[in-house]
Design a protein around this motif. Structure first.
Motif, PDB file in Angstrom:
ATOM      1  N   ASP A   1       0.835  -1.200   0.000  1.00 33.29           N
ATOM      2  CA  ASP A   1       0.000   0.000   0.000  1.00 33.29           C
ATOM      3  C   ASP A   1       0.870   1.250   0.000  1.00 33.29           C
ATOM      4  O   ASP A   1       1.976   1.268   0.554  1.00 33.29           O
TER       5      ASP A   1
ATOM      6  N   ASP B   1      -9.238   2.171  -0.376  1.00 30.80           N
ATOM      7  CA  ASP B   1      -8.849   1.347   0.768  1.00 30.80           C
ATOM      8  C   ASP B   1      -8.839   2.175   2.052  1.00 30.80           C
ATOM      9  O   ASP B   1      -9.259   1.709   3.119  1.00 30.80           O
ATOM     10  N   THR B   2      -8.376   3.421   1.946  1.00 28.65           N
ATOM     11  CA  THR B   2      -8.408   4.315   3.103  1.00 28.65           C
ATOM     12  C   THR B   2      -9.844   4.582   3.526  1.00 28.65           C
ATOM     13  O   THR B   2     -10.165   4.602   4.727  1.00 28.65           O
TER      14      THR B   2
ATOM     15  N   TRP C   1     -12.427   2.646   3.194  1.00 30.83           N
ATOM     16  CA  TRP C   1     -12.939   1.472   3.918  1.00 30.83           C
ATOM     17  C   TRP C   1     -12.396   1.445   5.344  1.00 30.83           C
ATOM     18  O   TRP C   1     -13.143   1.201   6.304  1.00 30.83           O
ATOM     19  N   GLU C   2     -11.110   1.691   5.491  1.00 29.68           N
ATOM     20  CA  GLU C   2     -10.497   1.653   6.819  1.00 29.68           C
ATOM     21  C   GLU C   2     -11.090   2.709   7.755  1.00 29.68           C
ATOM     22  O   GLU C   2     -11.254   2.468   8.954  1.00 29.68           O
ATOM     23  N   GLU C   3     -11.423   3.858   7.197  1.00 36.75           N
ATOM     24  CA  GLU C   3     -11.928   4.967   8.007  1.00 36.75           C
ATOM     25  C   GLU C   3     -13.442   4.924   8.194  1.00 36.75           C
ATOM     26  O   GLU C   3     -13.997   5.754   8.927  1.00 36.75           O
TER      27      GLU C   3
END
Length: 480
Positions: free
Chosen positions: A34, A129-130, A132-134
């Motif tokens: 990443d 992806d960020t 989703w993580e947040e």
């Protein structure tokens, strides 16, 4: 935080770290690491913000690429995500598997100027992806529920994109798929080293959380009649994809251990998902310890050769009748395959398959490229007397895909098809020869890219909405 763009003049292109070939040959994990936030912002800041954004023009979805690159460069990642998902139902998937070198990145202005392209795909993956993580990724919530329903046949990218867009408008949506998991070829056709399956499952769950209903293990025409679906729903979208493997004629083609690419890839992906796969366990669709020859030059062929390496093949060769510059697949994928030790036999075509009951070798001929055909591609011409032999215990045919006979499969002979077997539909409305039945994705345009399937699904959803609105208006007039 970056305070200006156009940093390509003082900052070189830098992809996310890629695992060493010896390491990635040992597993099916994705090969790119990443981006760290600072690196993503720096690479996004290389964008020239050109007046005519050719990256956007050459993206099938016409993503607002310069705008979300600028937002990323400024550290406004949530806003970048909100913008990117407005035009793309699967940004984290397209960021992973789109052939950017043929689309957005290949047409980047600074790439053409010799500075190295902006790493658009990797930044798109980083943004989503960020998100989703947040916890920024939320299921769609329609403003109002509508009484009409749509049935969608096929849970691949076209069907799922259409499902989400129709659900956004408040329609009841049910998706029917022959497989036991949602995602189509994104699950069973694309190897995990390009697209890990939890990425697809996460997106499929999001669409279900929006209220879309899935029916798996449901083969329309077998377990469920097509006409039953038409009676149940106000509109139907056919988004089955194309699964029929193209074959070839050559002496020995009927020998054992000569298999279609999709059979091989499905077995590998199912095994990776933890399924019991007899054809893999008995060795027939497992490359371990074998000399493998893959015939073809597209992305599916690259998926096969790279899968065989990871399964522990003794040797892997790829026969392709044109040269490297004329490969139809992604050049990035070809480079990755070369790194992983694949032996490419360019300008070569199989002449015969040798063996008693099982294949033991492929006899091939060298090829030269002649005059261009109607498509502009040079025509391969066999070179007489140039035969050579490659030993093979497993031959995989990656020659492309054609549509299945849907009128026969669905028992609907009035469903018209083109001379290529794809569904015949109005190119503006996506409606087929049957009223209220629409088509999208590969079954409409032929075997193509995931990103084009998403585009078709979104466009078809818009046309289905117009059809349903007209249908509702007519009912209101009759009722009055």
């Amino acid at each position: 935080m970056a305070n200006k763009m156009l940093r390509f003049v003082d900052l070189e292109k830098s992809m996310p770290d890629k695992r060493e070939a010896d390491s990635r040959r040992q597993d099916f994990d994705e090969i790119y690491e990443d981006y760290m936030p600072a690196a993503a912002a720096e690479q996004a800041a290389r964008c020239s913000q050109c007046g005519v954004p050719y990256c956007q023009v050459h993206c099938p979805l016409h993503n607002n690429i310069p705008d979300w690159l600028k937002l990323t460069a400024e550290g406004r990642v949530q806003e970048a995500y909100e913008l990117s998902q407005q035009t793309n139902n699967f940004p984290e998937i397209c960021g992973r598997i789109c052939p950017q070198d043929r689309l957005c990145e290949g047409n980047c202005v600074i790439e053409k100027a010799g500075h190295g392209t902006v790493t658009i795909g990797s930044i798109e993956k980083y943004i989503t992806d960020t998100a989703w993580e947040e916890g920024w990724v939320k299921p769609v919530r329609p403003l109002a529920e509508k009484p009409q329903s749509v049935g969608i046949i096929g849970a691949g990218p076209a069907g799922l994109a259409a499902a989400e867009e129709l659900r956004r408008q408040g329609y009841k949506v049910e998706v029917y798929d022959r497989y036991d998991r949602i995602g189509g070829l994104m699950v069973y056709g694309i190897p995990s080293f390009k697209l890990e399956k939890d990425v697809v499952a996460r997106r499929a769950k999001l669409i279900a959380d929006a209220g879309v209903i899935y029916h798996t293990d449901c083969a329309v025409g077998e377990t469920l009649a097509f006409e039953e679906l038409r009676e149940k729903h106000d509109a139907i979208l056919v988004a089955t994809g194309v699964y029929k493997a193209r074959d070839m004629k050559a002496p020995g083609i009927g020998l054992d251990n000569i298999v279609p690419a999709l059979d091989y890839l499905i077995a590998s992906n199912r095994k990776g998902l933890g399924d019991a796969v007899q054809a893999f366990d008995d060795g027939s669709l497992n490359a371990a310890g074998k000399r493998v020859v893959v015939i073809g030059g597209g992305d599916t062929a690259m998926d096969c050769v790279r899968t065989a390496v990871r399964q522990g093949a003794e040797a892997v060769s790829c026969l392709y009748r044109r040269d490297r510059a004329n490969m139809p697949g992604s050049q990035r994928e070809v480079a990755n395959a070369e790194d992983e030790g694949i032996d490419f036999q360019w300008l070569s075509a199989p002449e015969a398959f040798l063996g008693e009951s099982e294949v033991s070798a492929v006899r091939a001929l060298k090829v030269r490229l002649g005059a261009a055909d109607a498509t502009g591609r040079q025509t391969p011409q066999l070179v007489e007397g140039s035969q050579f032999t490659i030993k093979a215990d497993l031959v995989i045919k990656a020659l492309g895909f054609d549509p299945e006979d849907l009128p026969k499969m669905f028992d609907v002979p009035e469903l018209q098809v083109t001379k290529w077997g794809t569904l015949k539909a109005d190119f503006r409305t996506f409606e087929t020869s049957l009223e209220g039945v629409f088509a999208a994705g590969d079954i409409l345009r032929g075997a193509s890219l995931v990103v084009w399937a998403v585009r078709d699904g979104r466009d078809a959803a818009e046309q289905i909405q117009k059809f349903l609105e007209r249908k509702a208006s007519r009912r209101e007039v009759v009722a009055a």
